[in-house]
Motif scaffolding. Sequence first.
Motif, PDB file in Angstrom:
ATOM      1  N   ALA A  13      -8.221  45.770  11.488  1.00  0.00           N
ATOM      2  CA  ALA A  13      -7.381  45.811  12.859  1.00  0.00           C
ATOM      3  C   ALA A  13      -8.564  45.862  13.902  1.00  0.00           C
ATOM      4  N   SER A  14     -10.030  45.996  13.363  1.00  0.00           N
ATOM      5  CA  SER A  14     -10.756  46.018  14.559  1.00  0.00           C
ATOM      6  C   SER A  14     -11.498  44.744  14.712  1.00  0.00           C
ATOM      7  N   ALA A  15     -11.945  44.471  15.888  1.00  0.00           N
ATOM      8  CA  ALA A  15     -12.525  43.139  16.658  1.00  0.00           C
ATOM      9  C   ALA A  15     -13.967  42.963  15.891  1.00  0.00           C
ATOM     10  N   PRO A  16     -14.596  42.109  15.626  1.00  0.00           N
ATOM     11  CA  PRO A  16     -16.026  42.058  15.179  1.00  0.00           C
ATOM     12  C   PRO A  16     -16.849  42.077  16.711  1.00  0.00           C
ATOM     13  N   TRP A 186     -26.955  42.579   1.979  1.00  0.00           N
ATOM     14  CA  TRP A 186     -26.843  41.994   3.457  1.00  0.00           C
ATOM     15  C   TRP A 186     -25.918  41.235   3.780  1.00  0.00           C
ATOM     16  N   SER A 187     -25.558  40.062   3.080  1.00  0.00           N
ATOM     17  CA  SER A 187     -24.639  39.162   3.265  1.00  0.00           C
ATOM     18  C   SER A 187     -23.109  39.879   3.439  1.00  0.00           C
ATOM     19  N   LEU A 188     -23.007  40.575   2.276  1.00  0.00           N
ATOM     20  CA  LEU A 188     -21.548  41.173   2.383  1.00  0.00           C
ATOM     21  C   LEU A 188     -21.585  41.992   3.794  1.00  0.00           C
ATOM     22  N   ARG A 189     -22.497  42.964   3.751  1.00  0.00           N
ATOM     23  CA  ARG A 189     -22.240  43.787   4.948  1.00  0.00           C
ATOM     24  C   ARG A 189     -22.048  42.951   6.235  1.00  0.00           C
ATOM     25  N   ALA A 190     -22.827  42.070   6.458  1.00  0.00           N
ATOM     26  CA  ALA A 190     -22.693  40.975   7.594  1.00  0.00           C
ATOM     27  C   ALA A 190     -21.284  40.585   7.523  1.00  0.00           C
ATOM     28  N   LEU A 191     -20.675  39.990   6.483  1.00  0.00           N
ATOM     29  CA  LEU A 191     -19.357  39.722   6.315  1.00  0.00           C
ATOM     30  C   LEU A 191     -18.236  40.537   6.850  1.00  0.00           C
ATOM     31  N   LEU A 192     -18.535  42.014   6.403  1.00  0.00           N
ATOM     32  CA  LEU A 192     -17.691  42.855   6.753  1.00  0.00           C
ATOM     33  C   LEU A 192     -17.755  43.360   8.093  1.00  0.00           C
ATOM     34  N   GLU A 193     -18.778  43.196   8.770  1.00  0.00           N
ATOM     35  CA  GLU A 193     -18.813  43.691  10.280  1.00  0.00           C
ATOM     36  C   GLU A 193     -18.520  42.425  11.209  1.00  0.00           C
ATOM     37  N   ARG A 194     -18.650  41.238  10.911  1.00  0.00           N
ATOM     38  CA  ARG A 194     -18.727  40.005  11.786  1.00  0.00           C
ATOM     39  C   ARG A 194     -17.646  39.006  11.186  1.00  0.00           C
ATOM     40  N   PHE A 258     -13.203  36.265   6.395  1.00  0.00           N
ATOM     41  CA  PHE A 258     -13.809  35.261   6.162  1.00  0.00           C
ATOM     42  C   PHE A 258     -14.995  34.879   7.031  1.00  0.00           C
ATOM     43  N   ASP A 259     -16.063  34.097   6.513  1.00  0.00           N
ATOM     44  CA  ASP A 259     -16.919  33.596   7.528  1.00  0.00           C
ATOM     45  C   ASP A 259     -16.602  32.336   7.934  1.00  0.00           C
ATOM     46  N   PRO A 260     -16.533  32.387   9.455  1.00  0.00           N
ATOM     47  CA  PRO A 260     -15.960  30.872   9.926  1.00  0.00           C
ATOM     48  C   PRO A 260     -17.187  29.814   9.761  1.00  0.00           C
ATOM     49  N   GLN A 261     -18.444  30.015   9.537  1.00  0.00           N
ATOM     50  CA  GLN A 261     -19.311  29.065   9.403  1.00  0.00           C
ATOM     51  C   GLN A 261     -19.164  28.607   7.910  1.00  0.00           C
ATOM     52  N   LYS A 262     -18.840  29.504   6.868  1.00  0.00           N
ATOM     53  CA  LYS A 262     -18.888  29.048   5.587  1.00  0.00           C
ATOM     54  C   LYS A 262     -17.343  29.647   4.864  1.00  0.00           C
ATOM     55  N   GLU A 263     -16.335  29.054   5.146  1.00  0.00           N
ATOM     56  CA  GLU A 263     -15.210  29.585   5.057  1.00  0.00           C
ATOM     57  C   GLU A 263     -14.646  30.167   3.440  1.00  0.00           C
ATOM     58  N   THR A 264     -15.710  29.575   2.428  1.00  0.00           N
ATOM     59  CA  THR A 264     -15.319  29.820   1.212  1.00  0.00           C
ATOM     60  C   THR A 264     -15.938  31.227   0.890  1.00  0.00           C
ATOM     61  N   ARG A 265     -16.867  31.814   1.754  1.00  0.00           N
ATOM     62  CA  ARG A 265     -17.617  32.879   1.546  1.00  0.00           C
ATOM     63  C   ARG A 265     -16.247  33.917   2.330  1.00  0.00           C
ATOM     64  N   MET A 266     -15.680  34.580   1.424  1.00  0.00           N
ATOM     65  CA  MET A 266     -14.548  35.670   1.750  1.00  0.00           C
ATOM     66  C   MET A 266     -14.495  36.928   1.058  1.00  0.00           C
ATOM     67  N   LEU A 267     -13.800  37.874   1.459  1.00  0.00           N
ATOM     68  CA  LEU A 267     -13.508  39.335   0.473  1.00  0.00           C
ATOM     69  C   LEU A 267     -12.063  39.187   0.809  1.00  0.00           C
ATOM     70  N   PHE A 268     -11.559  40.063  -0.028  1.00  0.00           N
ATOM     71  CA  PHE A 268     -10.027  40.619   0.078  1.00  0.00           C
ATOM     72  C   PHE A 268      -9.997  41.976   0.103  1.00  0.00           C
ATOM     73  N   PRO A 269      -9.752  42.510   1.413  1.00  0.00           N
ATOM     74  CA  PRO A 269     -10.099  43.949   1.852  1.00  0.00           C
ATOM     75  C   PRO A 269      -9.027  45.038   0.723  1.00  0.00           C
ATOM     76  N   ASP A 270      -7.915  44.280   0.501  1.00  0.00           N
ATOM     77  CA  ASP A 270      -6.851  45.012  -0.616  1.00  0.00           C
ATOM     78  C   ASP A 270      -7.343  45.179  -1.903  1.00  0.00           C
TER      79      ASP A 270
END
Length: 277
Positions: A13-16, A186-194, A258-270
């Motif tokens: 629910a939080s905005a990056p 570092w990459s995963l943390r950036a994905l979670l935050e942004r 997901f990362d808008p710059q590389k959409e296949t880089r994503m995670l499923f929070p659930d």
Amino acid sequence: MKVTAKDIDTLVASAPPRRVPAQVRAEAWGGSRSWVVPLFGLTVGAFGLPFVWLFFPWGFWNDWRLSLGESVEVSGVVRSVEETGLRHGGSSDHRGKNRSAEGTPIYAFDFEFKDHGGARMAGRCYANGVRWREGDSVRVEYLATDATRARIVGGRLSRTPGTSALVLVIPLVGFAVVAWTLKFRWSLRALLERGQVAQVKVISVGGEDARGRPKFEVVLAGPRLNRGEPLVVTGLAIREIDVARGCLLEGRSLTIIFDPQKETRMLFPDALRRQSG
């Protein structure tokens, strides 16, 4: 500390750039098992360092320069010979039985010579086996720009031969594992935050390739993803595959970051919530 449903709901629910709870970040990294891989890499790297110190051919650069012809050759005399305590190689007969398990001793040879200016110089070089004896007259080569970098012709400046540089492989592999882990985190943390949050539809999960082997991939579709076209996502963890399969069977949407710059880089929070129970 386990990841709760409230943690996941607050995250999506939080905005990056969003604040990511420490337990969510730790679970995304692999939970309590997240330190296994970097500790393994550190252990392997540290284990290899003493061998690098002992066996790496530290004089290889000047040996290489001398071999390229950047040298001056003069006469010299061997002053002393001593065993280094190191050995090189070993040989086996045609039956595979080792005839020389300990290999050939590596000796150090101290010698003296005069450079072309008449200055008396001393040097030390190394070779496998006793190639010269005390008092032997020898040919000495030294760098034209530095007479202190000298060796007997046929000897070397490094205690060990050039092939011993392979000893670097062990610590390099270990520290490469650590570097890869840090980059991944570092990459995963950036994905979670942004990363961007989206609700998508699961089109298919898994399947088999042409050889009948299972495929760890998911096909997703959503208006904010891949311009509305189905997107194939690979490299997912088993727990993410399970979450996607559950959404497909139950006919519900899947929440992704997901990362808008590389959409296949994503995670499923659930998947983090499911992993934690």
